[in-house]
Design an enzyme around this catalytic site. Structure first.
Site, short mmCIF file in Angstrom:
data_model
loop_
_atom_site.label_atom_id
_atom_site.label_comp_id
_atom_site.label_asym_id
_atom_site.label_seq_id
_atom_site.Cartn_x
_atom_site.Cartn_y
_atom_site.Cartn_z
N THR A 244 1.83 3.11 -5.71
CA THR A 244 1.57 1.63 -5.98
C THR A 244 0.72 1.11 -4.77
O THR A 244 0.13 0.04 -5.06
CB THR A 244 3.28 1.13 -5.82
OG1 THR A 244 3.77 1.37 -6.97
CG2 THR A 244 2.97 -0.36 -5.95
N SER B 42 3.77 8.80 -7.68
CA SER B 42 4.66 9.89 -6.91
C SER B 42 5.54 10.79 -7.61
O SER B 42 6.40 11.61 -7.28
CB SER B 42 5.14 9.59 -5.46
OG SER B 42 6.25 8.56 -5.85
N THR C 274 6.08 5.32 -3.38
CA THR C 274 7.37 5.27 -2.78
C THR C 274 8.49 5.98 -3.65
O THR C 274 9.52 6.57 -2.80
CB THR C 274 7.86 4.07 -2.61
OG1 THR C 274 7.95 3.22 -4.09
CG2 THR C 274 6.93 2.94 -1.77
N ASP C 275 8.44 6.36 -4.76
CA ASP C 275 9.53 7.05 -5.29
C ASP C 275 10.08 8.38 -4.89
O ASP C 275 11.06 8.70 -4.96
CB ASP C 275 9.31 7.38 -6.79
CG ASP C 275 9.14 5.63 -7.51
OD1 ASP C 275 8.51 5.56 -8.56
OD2 ASP C 275 9.54 4.68 -7.05
N1 ASP Z 1 6.56 2.35 -7.76
C1 ASP Z 1 6.29 3.41 -6.81
C2 ASP Z 1 5.66 3.02 -5.83
O1 ASP Z 1 6.15 2.16 -5.27
C3 ASP Z 1 5.39 4.37 -7.77
C4 ASP Z 1 5.15 5.52 -6.87
O2 ASP Z 1 5.95 5.98 -6.37
O3 ASP Z 1 4.04 6.21 -7.21
O4 ASP Z 1 4.72 3.69 -5.42
#
Ligand code: ASP
Length: 348
Positions: free
Chosen positions: A40, A78, A112-113
């Site tokens: 993200t 991720s 973050t995932d």
């Molecule tokens: N929503 C997730 C982020 O905060 C998407 C990811 O992990 O790529 O990055």
């Protein structure tokens, strides 16, 4: 006339000094490498993904603290990061540290995932004491009050803090500094989603300085007992199987039938499992496949017993199921006894 002339001379000299000073200051700034993986933090409202260079360009303040270099590693959300990414990223980071002694440290931008998994894998396998800081964001780059730019600048400031050395891989978001070992994503939407619930963050990013108040007590990076073996191309298969009320254990049996090198059971409180899962894992350990009992409860240690270890069970302690999995994948690159697996879990 004399006064005017001397004023002009003085201001010209000052201007020249300022012009000359900027290149000297820029050349003296420490070097920080940003390795971009996607997520993200690179996301756009249109659905596209910025490059690492574009993410950095969006934060002009970075140039005041460091000479930033950028490397594109991947551009994926991720949820698509795999153990193969972990292996390649860790090998690349160790190669960089081995060949670039004057690099101050590096930042990994990441979704973050699964940020906590990648960060923990690096925490166990980076063979250098210099800071590796993983940053992400909860809002994409197009959002009102996007948090990515501030997190990236904070990440660079943490890398440059002398106190960041030898604290293992760090996760920096929302002005907080967390250990890769203890941090978990705890909210699907909020900026303050990364929390080290039981042990607390290591420090804070304040406007005037980087403040550390804790250090990890467990082994990591240069003190880690886990290493990526040179010959490793693919890590061992270690699935996580969740327990649930009324479970008939068919998924656990399937994991075993599928050739798992070990299996992590995300059990209930204290590592207690449903009757069918308990019967199944007894069969599995008797067949020589280690089973690690972890808990779906985010705090408190899953405590083991020597008898359990003798039977082939490993206990997660305060490691999350997904981080315990990572440790087992690294440990089982070569034959490792259950007793040694338990020691590695307890020490990392
Ligand atoms: N929503 C997730 C982020 O905060 C998407 C990811 O992990 O790529 O990055």
């Amino acid at each position: 006339m004399g006064a005017l002339f001397s004023t002009l001379t003085w201001s010209a000299a000052l201007a020249a000094a300022q012009v000359l000073a900027i290149p000297l200051v820029a050349q003296e700034l420490p070097r920080v490498l940003v390795i971009a993986t996607g997520g993200t933090i690179a996301g756009q409202a249109t659905g596209g993904q910025l490059t690492g260079a574009q993410i950095v360009e969006a934060v002009p303040q970075l140039a005041e603290v460091a000479r930033i270099e950028v490397e594109e590693f991947s551009r994926v959300g991720s949820s698509a990061i795999t153990p193969d990414h972990w292996v390649r990223l860790s090998r690349r980071i160790n190669e960089i540290f081995d060949t670039d002694p004057d690099l101050a440290g590096l930042i990994v931008t990441h979704g973050t995932d699964t940020l906590e998994e990648t960060a923990y894998f690096l925490h166990l396998t980076v063979e250098d004491a210099r800071p590796v800081v993983v940053v992400g964001s909860m809002r994409n780059s197009s959002a009102v009050s996007a948090d990515g730019p501030a997190n990236l600048l904070s990440g660079a400031r943490v890398v440059l803090s002398p106190k960041a050395h030898e604290r293992g891989v760090l996760v920096v978001l929302n002005d907080e500094i967390h250990s890769a070992r203890d941090v978990r994503k705890m909210d699907n939407n909020r900026l303050n989603t990364f929390v080290s619930r039981e042990w607390g963050m290591l420090g804070i990013v304040d406007a005037d300085q980087i403040v550390f108040r804790r250090s990890p007590e467990t082994r990591h990076t240069v003190s880690s007992d886990l290493h990526l073996l040179p010959g490793t191309t693919a890590l061992p298969n270690v699935p996580v199987v969740a327990d649930f009320a009324g479970n008939d254990a068919r998924l656990l049996h399937a994991a075993h039938a599928n050739g798992a090198s070990a299996i992590v059971v995300q059990a209930f409180g204290g590592g207690r499992a449903s009757p069918a899962v308990r019967d199944a894992y007894v069969e599995i350990v008797e067949a020589g496949v280690p089973v690690l009992l972890a808990s779906r409860v985010p705090e408190g240690r899953v405590m083991g017993t020597p008898r359990g270890n003798e039977a082939g069970l490993v206990y997660a302690g305060d490691l999350s199921p997904h981080k315990a999995r990572i440790l087992l994948m690294l440990a089982l690159q070569s034959p490792t006894s259950v007793a040694q697996l338990q020691r590695l879990i307890d020490r990392h």
